[in-house]
Every structure is written in structure tokens, then in C-alpha cells.
Write a protein that holds these residues in place. Sequence first.
Motif, PDB file in Angstrom:
ATOM      1  N   MET A   1     -35.598  -9.835  -5.813  1.00  0.00           N
ATOM      2  CA  MET A   1     -37.018 -10.111  -5.935  1.00  0.00           C
ATOM      3  C   MET A   1     -37.621 -10.574  -4.611  1.00  0.00           C
ATOM      4  O   MET A   1     -38.829 -10.511  -4.417  1.00  0.00           O
ATOM      5  CB  MET A   1     -37.258 -11.164  -7.024  1.00  0.00           C
ATOM      6  CG  MET A   1     -36.937 -10.669  -8.413  1.00  0.00           C
ATOM      7  SD  MET A   1     -37.800  -9.130  -8.795  1.00  0.00           S
ATOM      8  CE  MET A   1     -37.267  -8.851 -10.482  1.00  0.00           C
ATOM      9  N   PHE A   2     -36.791 -11.063  -3.711  1.00  0.00           N
ATOM     10  CA  PHE A   2     -37.236 -11.389  -2.359  1.00  0.00           C
ATOM     11  C   PHE A   2     -36.957 -10.243  -1.392  1.00  0.00           C
ATOM     12  O   PHE A   2     -37.759  -9.935  -0.513  1.00  0.00           O
ATOM     13  CB  PHE A   2     -36.532 -12.654  -1.855  1.00  0.00           C
ATOM     14  CG  PHE A   2     -36.897 -13.885  -2.611  1.00  0.00           C
ATOM     15  CD1 PHE A   2     -38.047 -14.590  -2.298  1.00  0.00           C
ATOM     16  CD2 PHE A   2     -36.107 -14.339  -3.648  1.00  0.00           C
ATOM     17  CE1 PHE A   2     -38.396 -15.728  -2.994  1.00  0.00           C
ATOM     18  CE2 PHE A   2     -36.441 -15.476  -4.354  1.00  0.00           C
ATOM     19  CZ  PHE A   2     -37.595 -16.184  -4.031  1.00  0.00           C
ATOM     20  N   GLN A   3     -35.815  -9.627  -1.575  1.00  0.00           N
ATOM     21  CA  GLN A   3     -35.398  -8.559  -0.674  1.00  0.00           C
ATOM     22  C   GLN A   3     -36.296  -7.335  -0.765  1.00  0.00           C
ATOM     23  O   GLN A   3     -36.641  -6.716   0.246  1.00  0.00           O
ATOM     24  CB  GLN A   3     -33.957  -8.178  -1.024  1.00  0.00           C
ATOM     25  CG  GLN A   3     -33.484  -6.901  -0.396  1.00  0.00           C
ATOM     26  CD  GLN A   3     -32.463  -6.224  -1.283  1.00  0.00           C
ATOM     27  OE1 GLN A   3     -32.238  -6.641  -2.415  1.00  0.00           O
ATOM     28  NE2 GLN A   3     -31.853  -5.195  -0.774  1.00  0.00           N
ATOM     29  N   MET A   4     -36.681  -6.989  -1.987  1.00  0.00           N
ATOM     30  CA  MET A   4     -37.423  -5.746  -2.191  1.00  0.00           C
ATOM     31  C   MET A   4     -38.757  -5.723  -1.441  1.00  0.00           C
ATOM     32  O   MET A   4     -39.032  -4.778  -0.679  1.00  0.00           O
ATOM     33  CB  MET A   4     -37.636  -5.528  -3.692  1.00  0.00           C
ATOM     34  CG  MET A   4     -37.988  -4.109  -4.076  1.00  0.00           C
ATOM     35  SD  MET A   4     -38.220  -3.954  -5.876  1.00  0.00           S
ATOM     36  CE  MET A   4     -36.612  -4.446  -6.488  1.00  0.00           C
ATOM     37  N   PRO A   5     -39.624  -6.753  -1.600  1.00  0.00           N
ATOM     38  CA  PRO A   5     -40.881  -6.701  -0.836  1.00  0.00           C
ATOM     39  C   PRO A   5     -40.657  -6.777   0.662  1.00  0.00           C
ATOM     40  O   PRO A   5     -41.447  -6.210   1.437  1.00  0.00           O
ATOM     41  CB  PRO A   5     -41.651  -7.926  -1.358  1.00  0.00           C
ATOM     42  CG  PRO A   5     -40.618  -8.843  -1.912  1.00  0.00           C
ATOM     43  CD  PRO A   5     -39.551  -7.930  -2.459  1.00  0.00           C
TER      44      PRO A   5
ATOM     45  N   PHE B   1     -17.279  -5.749 -10.560  1.00  0.00           N
ATOM     46  CA  PHE B   1     -18.549  -5.254 -10.040  1.00  0.00           C
ATOM     47  C   PHE B   1     -18.873  -5.897  -8.705  1.00  0.00           C
ATOM     48  O   PHE B   1     -18.845  -7.102  -8.563  1.00  0.00           O
ATOM     49  CB  PHE B   1     -19.666  -5.541 -11.040  1.00  0.00           C
ATOM     50  CG  PHE B   1     -20.983  -4.960 -10.633  1.00  0.00           C
ATOM     51  CD1 PHE B   1     -21.995  -5.767 -10.168  1.00  0.00           C
ATOM     52  CD2 PHE B   1     -21.187  -3.596 -10.686  1.00  0.00           C
ATOM     53  CE1 PHE B   1     -23.196  -5.226  -9.786  1.00  0.00           C
ATOM     54  CE2 PHE B   1     -22.396  -3.048 -10.304  1.00  0.00           C
ATOM     55  CZ  PHE B   1     -23.402  -3.872  -9.860  1.00  0.00           C
ATOM     56  N   ARG B   2     -19.180  -5.074  -7.723  1.00  0.00           N
ATOM     57  CA  ARG B   2     -19.537  -5.578  -6.404  1.00  0.00           C
ATOM     58  C   ARG B   2     -21.053  -5.756  -6.347  1.00  0.00           C
ATOM     59  O   ARG B   2     -21.786  -4.818  -6.060  1.00  0.00           O
ATOM     60  CB  ARG B   2     -19.112  -4.622  -5.291  1.00  0.00           C
ATOM     61  CG  ARG B   2     -17.634  -4.213  -5.264  1.00  0.00           C
ATOM     62  CD  ARG B   2     -16.681  -5.371  -5.374  1.00  0.00           C
ATOM     63  NE  ARG B   2     -15.397  -5.033  -4.828  1.00  0.00           N
ATOM     64  CZ  ARG B   2     -14.337  -4.708  -5.557  1.00  0.00           C
ATOM     65  NH1 ARG B   2     -14.413  -4.659  -6.870  1.00  0.00           N
ATOM     66  NH2 ARG B   2     -13.188  -4.455  -4.975  1.00  0.00           N
ATOM     67  N   ALA B   3     -21.547  -6.933  -6.636  1.00  0.00           N
ATOM     68  CA  ALA B   3     -22.988  -7.176  -6.597  1.00  0.00           C
ATOM     69  C   ALA B   3     -23.394  -7.383  -5.144  1.00  0.00           C
ATOM     70  O   ALA B   3     -23.035  -8.365  -4.519  1.00  0.00           O
ATOM     71  CB  ALA B   3     -23.342  -8.406  -7.416  1.00  0.00           C
ATOM     72  N   SER B   4     -24.152  -6.443  -4.618  1.00  0.00           N
ATOM     73  CA  SER B   4     -24.577  -6.539  -3.227  1.00  0.00           C
ATOM     74  C   SER B   4     -26.040  -6.194  -3.157  1.00  0.00           C
ATOM     75  O   SER B   4     -26.412  -5.052  -3.294  1.00  0.00           O
ATOM     76  CB  SER B   4     -23.761  -5.581  -2.361  1.00  0.00           C
ATOM     77  OG  SER B   4     -23.819  -4.288  -2.874  1.00  0.00           O
ATOM     78  N   ALA B   5     -26.880  -7.190  -2.944  1.00  0.00           N
ATOM     79  CA  ALA B   5     -28.275  -6.917  -3.165  1.00  0.00           C
ATOM     80  C   ALA B   5     -29.224  -7.449  -2.128  1.00  0.00           C
ATOM     81  O   ALA B   5     -30.392  -7.137  -2.186  1.00  0.00           O
ATOM     82  CB  ALA B   5     -28.691  -7.486  -4.518  1.00  0.00           C
ATOM     83  N   ASP B   6     -28.816  -8.286  -1.201  1.00  0.00           N
ATOM     84  CA  ASP B   6     -29.782  -8.922  -0.322  1.00  0.00           C
ATOM     85  C   ASP B   6     -29.631  -8.414   1.106  1.00  0.00           C
ATOM     86  O   ASP B   6     -28.553  -8.089   1.551  1.00  0.00           O
ATOM     87  CB  ASP B   6     -29.582 -10.442  -0.313  1.00  0.00           C
ATOM     88  CG  ASP B   6     -29.523 -10.979  -1.711  1.00  0.00           C
ATOM     89  OD1 ASP B   6     -30.545 -10.892  -2.377  1.00  0.00           O
ATOM     90  OD2 ASP B   6     -28.452 -11.468  -2.132  1.00  0.00           O
ATOM     91  N   PHE B   7     -30.744  -8.460   1.840  1.00  0.00           N
ATOM     92  CA  PHE B   7     -30.724  -7.934   3.195  1.00  0.00           C
ATOM     93  C   PHE B   7     -31.631  -8.777   4.074  1.00  0.00           C
ATOM     94  O   PHE B   7     -32.582  -9.375   3.610  1.00  0.00           O
ATOM     95  CB  PHE B   7     -31.216  -6.482   3.215  1.00  0.00           C
ATOM     96  CG  PHE B   7     -30.426  -5.602   2.319  1.00  0.00           C
ATOM     97  CD1 PHE B   7     -29.332  -4.904   2.787  1.00  0.00           C
ATOM     98  CD2 PHE B   7     -30.759  -5.500   0.987  1.00  0.00           C
ATOM     99  CE1 PHE B   7     -28.590  -4.113   1.945  1.00  0.00           C
ATOM    100  CE2 PHE B   7     -30.017  -4.710   0.143  1.00  0.00           C
ATOM    101  CZ  PHE B   7     -28.937  -4.017   0.623  1.00  0.00           C
ATOM    102  N   THR B   8     -31.341  -8.796   5.343  1.00  0.00           N
ATOM    103  CA  THR B   8     -32.201  -9.496   6.289  1.00  0.00           C
ATOM    104  C   THR B   8     -32.279  -8.705   7.576  1.00  0.00           C
ATOM    105  O   THR B   8     -31.423  -7.890   7.858  1.00  0.00           O
ATOM    106  CB  THR B   8     -31.675 -10.917   6.574  1.00  0.00           C
ATOM    107  OG1 THR B   8     -32.605 -11.574   7.424  1.00  0.00           O
ATOM    108  CG2 THR B   8     -30.338 -10.886   7.271  1.00  0.00           C
ATOM    109  N   LEU B   9     -33.317  -8.932   8.359  1.00  0.00           N
ATOM    110  CA  LEU B   9     -33.468  -8.266   9.649  1.00  0.00           C
ATOM    111  C   LEU B   9     -33.775  -9.308  10.709  1.00  0.00           C
ATOM    112  O   LEU B   9     -34.493 -10.276  10.456  1.00  0.00           O
ATOM    113  CB  LEU B   9     -34.622  -7.243   9.589  1.00  0.00           C
ATOM    114  CG  LEU B   9     -34.326  -5.982   8.791  1.00  0.00           C
ATOM    115  CD1 LEU B   9     -35.584  -5.137   8.722  1.00  0.00           C
ATOM    116  CD2 LEU B   9     -33.208  -5.182   9.411  1.00  0.00           C
TER     117      LEU B   9
END
Length: 426
Positions: free
Chosen positions: A239-243, A6-14
Amino acid sequence: MSAYDFRASADFTLRPRAFRLASSAMKITPAIPARLDVIDALRGFAIVSIMLVHNVEHFDLIYRPPGLTEWLKSLDSAVWDSIFFLFGGKSYAIFSLLFGVTFFIQLHARQQRGEDFRTRFAWRLMLLFGFGLLNSLFYQGDILAFYATVGLLLIPVARLGNKTVFLIALVLMLQPVEWLALINALQHPELKLADPASWAYFGRGAAYLRGDSLLATLYGNFTNGRMAALLWSWENGRMFQMPALFMLGMLAGRLSLFVPSPESRRFWTRTLLAASLLFLPLFFLKSELRGLVSGEAVREPLSVMLATWSNLAFMLVLVSGFVLLFQGGTRERLVSIFAPLGRMSLTSYFTQSVAGSFIYYGYGLGLYKVTGASQSLLIGLGLALLQGWFSVWWLRRHKQGPLEALWHRATWAGRSTGGGLKAVQN
């Protein structure tokens, strides 16, 4: 590592320079169209790509059928890798970004009428939470309940200035928990990590998902499956990425980045170039991390962060490319293909969960036992075409999808909304 891992890929930044935010929330373009076709089309694109990802992984019942020929194993591996490379973690991010854009459109439309939408939005989220609980009976990976809960954070930041909102989003996107874990790991590099807590719940889920009882599947998804999804979301930074994505979407709405204009086109052109250049080194580091860092305790938070940033970069490539195509002459084609699905995204998301669980789980057709990634991809494409056809047929006869209309009526229950609400239906 197997291609089926499983490729868990969930976080993002700008990055701050990407948006060039105005100094105050008051610097908002006042002329926001009642409905943005590009938002509908982009949301429809996200729905289709989410459908493909869910089908390839059998709606969380990941299983490779035995007895496949070597060429089919190779094809399945290539399909799996390609789908997760293109859409894994990115489709969800697009959906989250558009959630924030939609919040701004609704808020702005009500502000133009001298009304405060925030209380009504809180009630609207409570209704979405109900839809999410219902959806999670069929698919444990439901995101609607998470959206409804985390979306409440948009209410206190709705009146803050652009720079303040961006800084809050940036801190969230940087994944502070992962940085704390990394700092601790650097002090104890030989520390051995326990398996993620979500693994045990996902492991227990296989029994009822493969079983032939509908009631056991619904109960298991609602209890064990919900806990598995909650823990997985925490472990992967959602939980941090979503908001943060919600807030960035709200800022994109404030700055009219999805409204066709020369300024918008320049922004997305620069974003496409910058995101493309960022993606290549980030993806390389993520792919080679195991060989570069030997300590598991150090490697784990770095893995999450690099997956975060590389996925964000590619998500921005997808969004900017889509918007530029939309503004560059392929608007009618993109609208005709994706916009109906986007206008019925709640209905489409829910029905794909119901259909997918019946197709793959043991209580239904049980096709998880005989379909590899390539066959599941074909099933996903077929379901997407069927949903697209149904959306076109339905919208010729109704203004909204069935669940969208129910959500709309319940949101404004007890109040005569008149024609003004057309401005907030995006």
C-alpha cells in the motif's frame, strides 16, 4: 524453511542519486513519441513472468502433490526457488513502474493539446476498478482493483515538481510503518507476534478453491479472497510501495528515460551496475536474517525491508538489462516476442486468470492435485506462447486488444477523440 514456503516479497525503494531529478516538473522533454516500443515489450515481459509465477503457485492454491519421486521433488524445489528468485515481486514492480510511465504519456499528450487529463484519468481508473472486480472473481490475487484505487494518488501529485514527487515516493518506499514497528520492537525485543491476519483468510480459501462448485469459487474469491489480498498487501507494504512505484514511473516518463538516446543509455548502464552491486549484500542479509537476529518482533520488519530492497535492486537489474538490450541491437527480436502481449496487457492479464483458475481449481480440471512446480512451469510457458500467438493474430486485425478497446471507448464515451488519441494509447 521448505522451498515451497511462500516467498512474500513486496516492498521496494529507490535511492535519490539514481534518478538525478530535475528541479522542476517543467523540465520535461517535450518530444515524447506517440508509442514507445520498449514500454510495450517490457510490459509484455512482465505479463509473461507474472504468468509463470502464478502457474507455479497454482494461482494461490499452493499445494505439493503427494507421491512424487525424490528427483522430481528436487526439480520442483529448484524450479520454485528459481522462479521466485527471478520474478517474485519483481514482475509486479515492473508493471507498477510502467503504470506510472503510461500515466505520464497520457497526461503529457493531453497537455500538448491544451487539455487537463486528470478528471478523465479518474474516470478511467473507475473503469479499471470494474475490470479488477471482474478479474477477482477468478483470481483473488488481482492487482487491477488496487491499481485503480491507489492510482488516484497520481492525480494530486501530477503538477508537483520532480524533487517533490521524488521525496514523496522515497518516503513511501522507505516503508514508514515497518520503521515504526522496528522501533517498537527494539524497545520490546522479546515481544511475540501473532500470525498475520491474512493467513486465516488464505486458509479458508483452500476449501472453495479445491471444491467443485464454480459459484462457490467465484463468491469466495470475491469476498474472502479480496480480504485476504487486501490484508496481505498491507502486511507486505504494497500500500506504500505501489503509489511510490507509480510516481517513480511518472518521473521516468518526465525525464524520457525510456526514449532511446545516449543519455538514456548512460542512465541505464549506471543503474545496471549500481543495482547489481546493491543486490548482492541485500540478498545475503535477507537470506541469513534468521541466523543474525533472534527476536521475532525485530526480525519481522527487517525481513520486509530487506526483501523490499533486494527485490527492488534485482527489478532494476531486469529493467535496465532489458532496456540496454533493446537499445543495443536486439530491438526487433524483443518487440516481436513481447510487444504484442504488452499492447494487450489488460486482456492478457484477465484471460490468464480465467484460464489459470479453470486449469488448477477444483471446479475445473483440478490440476493442482497432480502438478508440481516443474509441470506447472511448462503449463505456464504453453499459456504464454498461446497468449503471444493470439495477441499477434488479433493485432493484425485490430488496433487494440478486445478489453483495451472497450476500456478506451468507455474512457472517452460521449466525446469525439479523433486521431489525436493515438498519442495516449501506450
